[in-house]
Write a protein that holds these residues in place. Structure first.
Motif, PDB file in Angstrom:
ATOM      1  N   THR A   7      -1.943 -14.974   4.875  1.00  0.00           N
ATOM      2  CA  THR A   7      -1.422 -13.820   4.136  1.00  0.00           C
ATOM      3  C   THR A   7      -1.151 -14.196   2.687  1.00  0.00           C
ATOM      4  N   LYS A   8      -0.565 -15.353   2.469  1.00  0.00           N
ATOM      5  CA  LYS A   8      -0.258 -15.813   1.113  1.00  0.00           C
ATOM      6  C   LYS A   8      -1.538 -15.938   0.278  1.00  0.00           C
ATOM      7  N   ALA A  11      -3.042 -12.464  -0.378  1.00  0.00           N
ATOM      8  CA  ALA A  11      -2.292 -11.781  -1.432  1.00  0.00           C
ATOM      9  C   ALA A  11      -2.692 -12.318  -2.804  1.00  0.00           C
ATOM     10  N   LYS A  17       1.720  -9.349  -4.308  1.00  0.00           N
ATOM     11  CA  LYS A  17       2.678 -10.195  -3.612  1.00  0.00           C
ATOM     12  C   LYS A  17       2.403 -10.148  -2.115  1.00  0.00           C
ATOM     13  N   ALA A  18       2.739 -11.226  -1.430  1.00  0.00           N
ATOM     14  CA  ALA A  18       2.559 -11.279   0.024  1.00  0.00           C
ATOM     15  C   ALA A  18       3.360 -10.168   0.699  1.00  0.00           C
ATOM     16  N   LEU A  21       1.332  -7.011   0.907  1.00  0.00           N
ATOM     17  CA  LEU A  21       0.311  -7.109   1.947  1.00  0.00           C
ATOM     18  C   LEU A  21       0.935  -6.925   3.339  1.00  0.00           C
TER      19      LEU A  21
END
Length: 65
Positions: A7-8, A11, A17-18, A21
């Motif tokens: 996810t990081k 993003a 930003k994560a 998301l």
């Protein structure tokens, strides 16, 4: 098999930003993702690219509409 990203990293790839998301994922409005467990979510770059293109198409349709 295509490399899956966190996810990081997804993003970062999208320039958001994560937390954005994650929120999109919960609302069902974000890019396609793969859930391996409650703590293991991964994305394919091709799915991110498809989602970006879909957003651009929606913007054009809204401007014409």
């Amino acid at each position: 098999m295509e490399h899956m990203i966190t996810t990081k990293d997804a993003a970062r790839y999208l320039g958001v930003k994560a937390s954005a998301l994650i929120a999109w994922r919960h609302r069902g409005t974000g890019p396609k993702f793969h859930r391996y467990s409650s703590r293991c979510i991964r994305y394919k770059r091709a799915d991110l690219d498809d989602w970006i293109e879909a957003q651009a198409a929606e913007e054009v349709d809204n401007e014409q509409g």
